[in-house]
Design a protein around this motif. Sequence first.
Motif, PDB file in Angstrom:
ATOM      1  N   LEU A 201       0.812  -1.212   0.000  1.00  0.00           N
ATOM      2  CA  LEU A 201       0.000   0.000   0.000  1.00  0.00           C
ATOM      3  C   LEU A 201       0.844   1.261   0.000  1.00  0.00           C
ATOM      4  CD1 LEU A 201      -2.657  -1.094   2.650  1.00  0.00           C
ATOM      5  CD2 LEU A 201      -2.811  -1.267   0.163  1.00  0.00           C
ATOM      6  N   SER A 202       1.980   1.241   0.719  1.00  0.00           N
ATOM      7  CA  SER A 202       2.868   2.394   0.783  1.00  0.00           C
ATOM      8  C   SER A 202       4.208   1.934   1.322  1.00  0.00           C
ATOM      9  CB  SER A 202       2.277   3.487   1.681  1.00  0.00           C
ATOM     10  OG  SER A 202       3.068   4.656   1.628  1.00  0.00           O
ATOM     11  N   SER A 203       5.228   2.794   1.198  1.00  0.00           N
ATOM     12  CA  SER A 203       6.562   2.425   1.667  1.00  0.00           C
ATOM     13  C   SER A 203       7.358   3.678   1.997  1.00  0.00           C
ATOM     14  CB  SER A 203       7.296   1.600   0.601  1.00  0.00           C
ATOM     15  OG  SER A 203       7.475   2.361  -0.588  1.00  0.00           O
ATOM     16  N   ALA A 204       8.478   3.480   2.726  1.00  0.00           N
ATOM     17  CA  ALA A 204       9.375   4.587   3.076  1.00  0.00           C
ATOM     18  C   ALA A 204      10.791   4.042   3.174  1.00  0.00           C
ATOM     19  CB  ALA A 204       8.958   5.240   4.383  1.00  0.00           C
ATOM     20  N   LEU A 205      11.762   4.877   2.783  1.00  0.00           N
ATOM     21  CA  LEU A 205      13.175   4.493   2.797  1.00  0.00           C
ATOM     22  C   LEU A 205      13.986   5.623   3.408  1.00  0.00           C
ATOM     23  CD1 LEU A 205      15.575   2.666   1.936  1.00  0.00           C
ATOM     24  CD2 LEU A 205      15.533   3.838  -0.276  1.00  0.00           C
ATOM     25  N   ASP A 206      14.851   5.270   4.349  1.00  0.00           N
ATOM     26  CA  ASP A 206      15.772   6.236   4.952  1.00  0.00           C
ATOM     27  C   ASP A 206      17.029   5.478   5.358  1.00  0.00           C
ATOM     28  OD1 ASP A 206      16.854   8.544   5.966  1.00  0.00           O
ATOM     29  OD2 ASP A 206      15.072   9.108   7.107  1.00  0.00           O
ATOM     30  N   GLY A 207      18.049   6.206   5.809  1.00  0.00           N
ATOM     31  CA  GLY A 207      19.292   5.537   6.159  1.00  0.00           C
ATOM     32  C   GLY A 207      20.106   6.333   7.149  1.00  0.00           C
ATOM     33  N   LEU A 208      21.124   5.670   7.691  1.00  0.00           N
ATOM     34  CA  LEU A 208      22.043   6.276   8.656  1.00  0.00           C
ATOM     35  C   LEU A 208      23.478   5.933   8.268  1.00  0.00           C
ATOM     36  CD1 LEU A 208      20.241   5.335  12.005  1.00  0.00           C
ATOM     37  CD2 LEU A 208      20.268   7.581  10.923  1.00  0.00           C
ATOM     38  N   VAL A 209      24.391   6.817   8.649  1.00  0.00           N
ATOM     39  CA  VAL A 209      25.819   6.541   8.529  1.00  0.00           C
ATOM     40  C   VAL A 209      26.348   6.365   9.945  1.00  0.00           C
ATOM     41  CG1 VAL A 209      28.049   7.367   7.734  1.00  0.00           C
ATOM     42  CG2 VAL A 209      25.992   7.880   6.410  1.00  0.00           C
ATOM     43  N   CYS A 210      26.609   5.129  10.314  1.00  0.00           N
ATOM     44  CA  CYS A 210      26.957   4.789  11.686  1.00  0.00           C
ATOM     45  C   CYS A 210      28.478   4.636  11.831  1.00  0.00           C
ATOM     46  CB  CYS A 210      26.247   3.492  12.085  1.00  0.00           C
ATOM     47  SG  CYS A 210      24.439   3.616  11.983  1.00  0.00           S
ATOM     48  N   PRO A 211      29.041   4.769  13.045  1.00  0.00           N
ATOM     49  CA  PRO A 211      28.319   4.759  14.329  1.00  0.00           C
ATOM     50  C   PRO A 211      27.877   6.131  14.851  1.00  0.00           C
ATOM     51  CG  PRO A 211      30.668   4.637  14.729  1.00  0.00           C
ATOM     52  CD  PRO A 211      30.502   4.674  13.241  1.00  0.00           C
ATOM     53  N   ASN A 212      28.225   7.222  14.179  1.00  0.00           N
ATOM     54  CA  ASN A 212      27.948   8.556  14.723  1.00  0.00           C
ATOM     55  C   ASN A 212      26.735   9.233  14.072  1.00  0.00           C
ATOM     56  OD1 ASN A 212      30.267   8.418  16.396  1.00  0.00           O
ATOM     57  ND2 ASN A 212      31.557   8.983  14.646  1.00  0.00           N
ATOM     58  N   GLY A 213      25.944   8.493  13.338  1.00  0.00           N
ATOM     59  CA  GLY A 213      24.784   9.097  12.687  1.00  0.00           C
ATOM     60  C   GLY A 213      23.715   9.493  13.696  1.00  0.00           C
ATOM     61  N   ALA A 214      23.104  10.630  13.465  1.00  0.00           N
ATOM     62  CA  ALA A 214      22.053  11.099  14.373  1.00  0.00           C
ATOM     63  C   ALA A 214      20.798  10.249  14.190  1.00  0.00           C
ATOM     64  CB  ALA A 214      21.737  12.560  14.085  1.00  0.00           C
ATOM     65  N   PRO A 215      20.081   9.977  15.268  1.00  0.00           N
ATOM     66  CA  PRO A 215      18.827   9.205  15.149  1.00  0.00           C
ATOM     67  C   PRO A 215      17.845   9.902  14.219  1.00  0.00           C
ATOM     68  CG  PRO A 215      19.503   9.411  17.448  1.00  0.00           C
ATOM     69  CD  PRO A 215      20.377  10.330  16.668  1.00  0.00           C
ATOM     70  N   ARG A 216      17.004   9.103  13.588  1.00  0.00           N
ATOM     71  CA  ARG A 216      16.001   9.626  12.660  1.00  0.00           C
ATOM     72  C   ARG A 216      14.632   9.027  12.993  1.00  0.00           C
ATOM     73  NH1 ARG A 216      17.621  12.000   7.835  1.00  0.00           N
ATOM     74  NH2 ARG A 216      19.868  12.043   7.439  1.00  0.00           N
ATOM     75  N   THR A 217      13.605   9.693  12.488  1.00  0.00           N
ATOM     76  CA  THR A 217      12.237   9.191  12.605  1.00  0.00           C
ATOM     77  C   THR A 217      11.674   9.011  11.203  1.00  0.00           C
ATOM     78  OG1 THR A 217      11.859  10.273  14.733  1.00  0.00           O
ATOM     79  CG2 THR A 217       9.923   9.603  13.480  1.00  0.00           C
ATOM     80  N   VAL A 218      11.234   7.806  10.899  1.00  0.00           N
ATOM     81  CA  VAL A 218      10.653   7.484   9.587  1.00  0.00           C
ATOM     82  C   VAL A 218       9.145   7.351   9.765  1.00  0.00           C
ATOM     83  CG1 VAL A 218      10.646   5.884   7.641  1.00  0.00           C
ATOM     84  CG2 VAL A 218      12.773   6.304   8.913  1.00  0.00           C
ATOM     85  N   VAL A 219       8.393   8.125   8.967  1.00  0.00           N
ATOM     86  CA  VAL A 219       6.936   8.151   9.100  1.00  0.00           C
ATOM     87  C   VAL A 219       6.297   7.762   7.769  1.00  0.00           C
ATOM     88  CG1 VAL A 219       4.911   9.550   9.632  1.00  0.00           C
ATOM     89  CG2 VAL A 219       7.054   9.946  10.858  1.00  0.00           C
ATOM     90  N   VAL A 220       5.323   6.870   7.842  1.00  0.00           N
ATOM     91  CA  VAL A 220       4.488   6.528   6.683  1.00  0.00           C
ATOM     92  C   VAL A 220       3.044   6.796   7.072  1.00  0.00           C
ATOM     93  CG1 VAL A 220       3.800   4.732   5.060  1.00  0.00           C
ATOM     94  CG2 VAL A 220       6.111   4.713   6.015  1.00  0.00           C
ATOM     95  N   GLY A 221       2.340   7.591   6.286  1.00  0.00           N
ATOM     96  CA  GLY A 221       0.934   7.880   6.542  1.00  0.00           C
ATOM     97  C   GLY A 221       0.177   7.987   5.237  1.00  0.00           C
ATOM     98  N   GLU A 222      -0.931   7.264   5.124  1.00  0.00           N
ATOM     99  CA  GLU A 222      -1.677   7.230   3.864  1.00  0.00           C
ATOM    100  C   GLU A 222      -3.178   7.192   4.138  1.00  0.00           C
ATOM    101  OE1 GLU A 222      -0.836   7.340   0.718  1.00  0.00           O
ATOM    102  OE2 GLU A 222       1.342   7.233   0.863  1.00  0.00           O
ATOM    103  N   LEU A 223      -3.940   7.858   3.249  1.00  0.00           N
ATOM    104  CA  LEU A 223      -5.389   7.674   3.192  1.00  0.00           C
ATOM    105  C   LEU A 223      -5.662   6.510   2.246  1.00  0.00           C
ATOM    106  CD1 LEU A 223      -6.747  11.331   2.927  1.00  0.00           C
ATOM    107  CD2 LEU A 223      -6.986   9.780   4.862  1.00  0.00           C
ATOM    108  N   LEU A 224      -6.311   5.477   2.750  1.00  0.00           N
ATOM    109  CA  LEU A 224      -6.484   4.255   1.977  1.00  0.00           C
ATOM    110  C   LEU A 224      -7.955   3.855   1.917  1.00  0.00           C
ATOM    111  CD1 LEU A 224      -3.491   2.233   3.482  1.00  0.00           C
ATOM    112  CD2 LEU A 224      -3.550   3.409   1.284  1.00  0.00           C
ATOM    113  N   ASP A 225      -8.368   3.437   0.748  1.00  0.00           N
ATOM    114  CA  ASP A 225      -9.716   2.893   0.546  1.00  0.00           C
ATOM    115  C   ASP A 225      -9.631   1.391   0.776  1.00  0.00           C
ATOM    116  OD1 ASP A 225     -12.301   2.436  -0.117  1.00  0.00           O
ATOM    117  OD2 ASP A 225     -12.092   2.855  -2.253  1.00  0.00           O
ATOM    118  N   LEU A 226     -10.073   0.933   1.938  1.00  0.00           N
ATOM    119  CA  LEU A 226      -9.887  -0.456   2.350  1.00  0.00           C
ATOM    120  C   LEU A 226     -11.217  -1.191   2.420  1.00  0.00           C
ATOM    121  CD1 LEU A 226      -7.289   0.231   5.190  1.00  0.00           C
ATOM    122  CD2 LEU A 226      -6.811  -0.613   2.880  1.00  0.00           C
TER     123      LEU A 226
END
Length: 237
Positions: free
Chosen positions: A185-210
Amino acid sequence: MRQYLMEHALTAESPTRGGMMGIGSDKSALILLKHCRDMKKQEMCLRLITLLLVLSCTVLFWFTISVVLMQNTGPRALKSTDEPSPAYSKQTVCPTDKPQINLQRWNIGLNSMPGDNITDEQYIKWQVLFGDGYNKERRAIVIPQTGVYFVYVKTDIHCHNVNGAANFYVELQSWNEGYPAVQTLSSALDGLVCPNGAPRTVVVGELLDLLEGDHVSVWVVEGFKLMSKSSFGAFFL
């Protein structure tokens, strides 16, 4: 002498009669012009009314076409050739004795739980914070009735025990017993460069006809080890 007087009288009378005839002709011409003008005004009014009717019919036609197109398209449209048949999309649910759910207040919220392992390509395990409709075995939210829902996933990722570049790829998936093929139905892609990468928040939100009986779940394709915590939920609009 009498003949001369009669001729003189006729001669004197002739201009008056001619003038009267001229006045009568002018009045007839004015009446005719006024009638023509009135006819032209009526004709212009009729043309304007006809034009407005044609424009109204055209707008109504295109509005109807737009509504039909919107109903036949949307987030449930598949990108592959494995589309459900029209008969499935029109099928109705057999009546049961179960009580009707008040959709105006229906919502559900979940929090992630530690998985059995941290390998990729698995569904996130959840615990219920509020609401009804969670299938523990399938790790999925079960849609109570056909309609439009807002579905969301919020995930915090960080560099815990990870070195180098790492990606986090998550998908919202759905399946239904009437059409068991899994859909994205939907997807999201993000990434980090570790070990010193700052934390991130990945959000997926969709209006869906179910559809009623749809099982909506969260599939982690890559980066399960990056997950810190996640929340998942849906509510009816």
